[in-house]
Design a protein around this motif. Structure first.
Motif, PDB file in Angstrom:
ATOM      1  N   VAL A  29      -1.812 -10.520   1.382  1.00  9.52           N
ATOM      2  CA  VAL A  29      -1.599 -10.269   0.262  1.00  9.52           C
ATOM      3  C   VAL A  29      -0.471 -10.812  -0.662  1.00  9.52           C
ATOM      4  CG1 VAL A  29      -0.234  -8.287  -1.079  1.00  9.52           C
ATOM      5  CG2 VAL A  29      -3.034  -8.204   0.920  1.00  9.52           C
ATOM      6  N   LYS A  30       0.050 -11.403  -1.203  1.00  7.74           N
ATOM      7  CA  LYS A  30       0.881 -11.526  -1.913  1.00  7.74           C
ATOM      8  C   LYS A  30       1.417 -11.289  -3.311  1.00  7.74           C
ATOM      9  CE  LYS A  30      -0.062 -17.056  -0.547  1.00  7.74           C
ATOM     10  NZ  LYS A  30       0.005 -18.096  -0.979  1.00  7.74           N
ATOM     11  N   VAL A  31       2.869 -10.857  -3.658  1.00  4.81           N
ATOM     12  CA  VAL A  31       3.076 -10.455  -4.588  1.00  4.81           C
ATOM     13  C   VAL A  31       3.953 -10.984  -5.555  1.00  4.81           C
ATOM     14  CG1 VAL A  31       4.704  -9.215  -5.919  1.00  4.81           C
ATOM     15  CG2 VAL A  31       3.869  -8.318  -4.146  1.00  4.81           C
ATOM     16  N   LEU A  32       3.812 -11.798  -7.061  1.00  6.49           N
ATOM     17  CA  LEU A  32       4.629 -12.643  -7.312  1.00  6.49           C
ATOM     18  C   LEU A  32       5.390 -11.934  -8.567  1.00  6.49           C
ATOM     19  CD1 LEU A  32       1.313 -14.570  -7.990  1.00  6.49           C
ATOM     20  CD2 LEU A  32       2.663 -15.214  -5.528  1.00  6.49           C
ATOM     21  N   GLY A  33       6.588 -12.862  -8.090  1.00  9.06           N
ATOM     22  CA  GLY A  33       7.689 -11.813  -9.137  1.00  9.06           C
ATOM     23  C   GLY A  33       8.705 -12.848  -9.790  1.00  9.06           C
ATOM     24  N   SER A  34       9.552 -12.678 -10.147  1.00 11.12           N
ATOM     25  CA  SER A  34      11.150 -13.696 -10.739  1.00 11.12           C
ATOM     26  C   SER A  34      12.277 -12.497  -9.978  1.00 11.12           C
ATOM     27  CB  SER A  34      10.970 -13.167 -12.058  1.00 11.12           C
ATOM     28  OG  SER A  34      11.877 -12.076 -12.115  1.00 11.12           O
ATOM     29  N   GLY A  35      11.655 -12.333  -9.284  1.00 11.45           N
ATOM     30  CA  GLY A  35      12.800 -11.196  -8.382  1.00 11.45           C
ATOM     31  C   GLY A  35      13.714  -9.742  -8.778  1.00 11.45           C
ATOM     32  N   CYS A  36      13.220 -10.408 -10.423  1.00 13.37           N
ATOM     33  CA  CYS A  36      13.784  -8.982 -10.937  1.00 13.37           C
ATOM     34  C   CYS A  36      13.801  -7.176 -10.504  1.00 13.37           C
ATOM     35  CB  CYS A  36      13.562  -9.054 -12.165  1.00 13.37           C
ATOM     36  SG  CYS A  36      11.777  -8.884 -12.877  1.00 13.37           S
ATOM     37  N   LYS A  37      14.570  -6.603 -11.180  1.00 16.93           N
ATOM     38  CA  LYS A  37      14.321  -5.349 -10.943  1.00 16.93           C
ATOM     39  C   LYS A  37      12.790  -4.554 -10.817  1.00 16.93           C
ATOM     40  CE  LYS A  37      15.702  -0.626 -11.438  1.00 16.93           C
ATOM     41  NZ  LYS A  37      16.783   0.143 -12.181  1.00 16.93           N
ATOM     42  N   ASN A  38      12.539  -4.850 -11.635  1.00 15.65           N
ATOM     43  CA  ASN A  38      10.368  -4.599 -11.402  1.00 15.65           C
ATOM     44  C   ASN A  38       9.694  -5.495 -11.011  1.00 15.65           C
ATOM     45  OD1 ASN A  38      11.357  -2.499 -14.456  1.00 15.65           O
ATOM     46  ND2 ASN A  38      10.339  -4.377 -15.536  1.00 15.65           N
ATOM     47  N   CYS A  39      10.117  -6.219 -10.520  1.00 16.54           N
ATOM     48  CA  CYS A  39       8.880  -7.071  -9.656  1.00 16.54           C
ATOM     49  C   CYS A  39       9.418  -6.631  -8.075  1.00 16.54           C
ATOM     50  CB  CYS A  39       9.577  -8.808  -9.967  1.00 16.54           C
ATOM     51  SG  CYS A  39       9.141  -9.606 -11.477  1.00 16.54           S
ATOM     52  N   GLN A  40      11.150  -5.972  -8.169  1.00 17.46           N
ATOM     53  CA  GLN A  40      11.475  -5.612  -6.487  1.00 17.46           C
ATOM     54  C   GLN A  40      10.225  -4.560  -6.407  1.00 17.46           C
ATOM     55  OE1 GLN A  40      15.425  -6.268  -6.673  1.00 17.46           O
ATOM     56  NE2 GLN A  40      15.537  -8.069  -6.238  1.00 17.46           N
ATOM     57  N   SER A  41      10.231  -3.757  -7.452  1.00 19.33           N
ATOM     58  CA  SER A  41      10.057  -2.383  -7.449  1.00 19.33           C
ATOM     59  C   SER A  41       8.354  -2.475  -6.982  1.00 19.33           C
ATOM     60  CB  SER A  41      10.152  -2.265  -8.935  1.00 19.33           C
ATOM     61  OG  SER A  41       9.412  -0.668  -8.869  1.00 19.33           O
ATOM     62  N   PHE A  42       7.995  -3.928  -8.119  1.00 22.69           N
ATOM     63  CA  PHE A  42       6.478  -3.564  -7.483  1.00 22.69           C
ATOM     64  C   PHE A  42       6.310  -3.815  -6.088  1.00 22.69           C
ATOM     65  CE2 PHE A  42       2.827  -6.078  -7.951  1.00 22.69           C
ATOM     66  CZ  PHE A  42       1.621  -5.383  -8.013  1.00 22.69           C
ATOM     67  N   HIS A  43       7.600  -5.007  -5.702  1.00 23.78           N
ATOM     68  CA  HIS A  43       6.977  -5.627  -4.122  1.00 23.78           C
ATOM     69  C   HIS A  43       7.649  -4.276  -3.116  1.00 23.78           C
ATOM     70  CE1 HIS A  43       9.473  -7.738  -0.258  1.00 23.78           C
ATOM     71  NE2 HIS A  43       7.610  -8.162  -0.683  1.00 23.78           N
ATOM     72  N   GLN A  44       7.940  -3.145  -3.932  1.00 20.79           N
ATOM     73  CA  GLN A  44       8.187  -1.772  -2.740  1.00 20.79           C
ATOM     74  C   GLN A  44       6.815  -1.024  -2.720  1.00 20.79           C
ATOM     75  OE1 GLN A  44      10.832  -1.406  -0.481  1.00 20.79           O
ATOM     76  NE2 GLN A  44       9.062   0.105   0.416  1.00 20.79           N
ATOM     77  N   ASN A  45       6.145  -1.111  -3.849  1.00 24.53           N
ATOM     78  CA  ASN A  45       5.109  -0.451  -4.184  1.00 24.53           C
ATOM     79  C   ASN A  45       4.161  -1.169  -3.364  1.00 24.53           C
ATOM     80  OD1 ASN A  45       6.637   1.349  -6.109  1.00 24.53           O
ATOM     81  ND2 ASN A  45       5.504   0.622  -7.366  1.00 24.53           N
ATOM     82  N   VAL A  46       4.238  -1.909  -2.946  1.00 29.03           N
ATOM     83  CA  VAL A  46       2.499  -3.419  -2.538  1.00 29.03           C
ATOM     84  C   VAL A  46       2.820  -2.536  -0.817  1.00 29.03           C
ATOM     85  CG1 VAL A  46       1.633  -5.108  -1.797  1.00 29.03           C
ATOM     86  CG2 VAL A  46       2.410  -5.006  -4.251  1.00 29.03           C
ATOM     87  N   ILE A  47       3.960  -2.426  -0.166  1.00 30.20           N
ATOM     88  CA  ILE A  47       4.885  -2.489   0.820  1.00 30.20           C
ATOM     89  C   ILE A  47       4.449  -1.148   1.136  1.00 30.20           C
ATOM     90  CG2 ILE A  47       6.634  -2.078   2.681  1.00 30.20           C
ATOM     91  CD1 ILE A  47       8.505  -4.320   0.599  1.00 30.20           C
ATOM     92  N   ASP A  48       4.478  -0.339   0.658  1.00 29.76           N
ATOM     93  CA  ASP A  48       4.432   1.144   0.286  1.00 29.76           C
ATOM     94  C   ASP A  48       2.974   1.017   0.861  1.00 29.76           C
ATOM     95  OD1 ASP A  48       7.381   1.572   0.340  1.00 29.76           O
ATOM     96  OD2 ASP A  48       7.420   2.441  -1.483  1.00 29.76           O
ATOM     97  N   ALA A  49       1.853   1.027  -0.454  1.00 23.51           N
ATOM     98  CA  ALA A  49       0.628   1.102  -0.527  1.00 23.51           C
ATOM     99  C   ALA A  49       0.058   0.484   0.992  1.00 23.51           C
ATOM    100  CB  ALA A  49       0.057   0.147  -1.498  1.00 23.51           C
ATOM    101  N   LEU A  50      -0.147  -0.744   1.328  1.00 21.34           N
ATOM    102  CA  LEU A  50      -0.384  -1.308   2.687  1.00 21.34           C
ATOM    103  C   LEU A  50      -0.033  -0.534   3.869  1.00 21.34           C
ATOM    104  CD1 LEU A  50       0.671  -5.284   2.430  1.00 21.34           C
ATOM    105  CD2 LEU A  50      -1.411  -3.606   2.102  1.00 21.34           C
ATOM    106  N   ALA A  51       1.173  -0.200   3.370  1.00 18.31           N
ATOM    107  CA  ALA A  51       1.606   1.638   4.937  1.00 18.31           C
ATOM    108  C   ALA A  51       0.547   2.981   4.918  1.00 18.31           C
ATOM    109  CB  ALA A  51       3.273   1.631   4.930  1.00 18.31           C
ATOM    110  N   GLU A  52       0.799   3.112   3.833  1.00 16.36           N
ATOM    111  CA  GLU A  52      -0.301   3.857   3.956  1.00 16.36           C
ATOM    112  C   GLU A  52      -2.225   4.078   3.960  1.00 16.36           C
ATOM    113  OE1 GLU A  52       0.508   5.867   0.404  1.00 16.36           O
ATOM    114  OE2 GLU A  52       2.684   6.451   0.255  1.00 16.36           O
ATOM    115  N   LEU A  53      -1.537   2.750   3.412  1.00 11.08           N
ATOM    116  CA  LEU A  53      -3.493   2.433   4.064  1.00 11.08           C
ATOM    117  C   LEU A  53      -3.417   2.061   5.750  1.00 11.08           C
ATOM    118  CD1 LEU A  53      -4.595   0.658   0.816  1.00 11.08           C
ATOM    119  CD2 LEU A  53      -5.113   2.406   1.296  1.00 11.08           C
ATOM    120  N   ASN A  54      -2.526   1.574   6.001  1.00  9.74           N
ATOM    121  CA  ASN A  54      -2.653   1.867   7.349  1.00  9.74           C
ATOM    122  C   ASN A  54      -3.081  -0.209   7.936  1.00  9.74           C
ATOM    123  OD1 ASN A  54      -1.440   1.486   9.784  1.00  9.74           O
ATOM    124  ND2 ASN A  54      -3.066   2.555  10.482  1.00  9.74           N
ATOM    125  N   LEU A  55      -2.462  -0.818   6.868  1.00  7.88           N
ATOM    126  CA  LEU A  55      -3.627  -2.043   6.666  1.00  7.88           C
ATOM    127  C   LEU A  55      -2.081  -3.062   7.197  1.00  7.88           C
ATOM    128  CD1 LEU A  55      -4.992  -2.829   3.148  1.00  7.88           C
ATOM    129  CD2 LEU A  55      -6.001  -2.391   5.079  1.00  7.88           C
TER     130      LEU A  55
END
Length: 99
Positions: free
Chosen positions: A24-50
């Motif tokens: 799984v890869k998040v592609l982003g410029s490092g801006c606030k929106n991309c960082q927020s999306f990255h955190q959402n992916v981290i949270d989703a992976l944790a909630e799915l226990n992946l």
């Protein structure tokens, strides 16, 4: 099947035959929106226990090579499955669960 918003490819990947998420890869410029999306992916992976390694790619050359035309983008098993939208945790979970 719906088309990906950024590259016209199908949301299904050839790697889905195994039914296993290998990368799984998040592609982003490092801006606030991309960082927020990255955190959402981290949270989703944790909630799915992946237990999948998540890579956050900010190198513009690598992002261009991926075929993603807008950021943030999400790649699963080497295929762009979402781009141009900051998905919420539940939306990411839905995408990952369908893999």
């Amino acid at each position: 099947m719906s088309e990906c918003c950024c590259c016209g490819s199908s949301e299904s990947s050839a790697n889905e035959v195994s039914g296993k998420i290998e990368s799984v890869k998040v592609l982003g410029s490092g801006c606030k929106n991309c960082q927020s999306f990255h955190q959402n992916v981290i949270d989703a992976l944790a909630e799915l226990n992946l237990a999948v390694e998540l890579e956050y790619v900010t190198d513009m050359q690598k992002i261009m090579e991926s075929g993603a035309m807008s950021m943030p983008a999400l790649m699963v098993n080497g295929k762009v499955v979402s781009c141009g939208k900051v998905l919420k945790v539940d939306e990411v979970k839905k995408l990952l669960s369908s893999r």
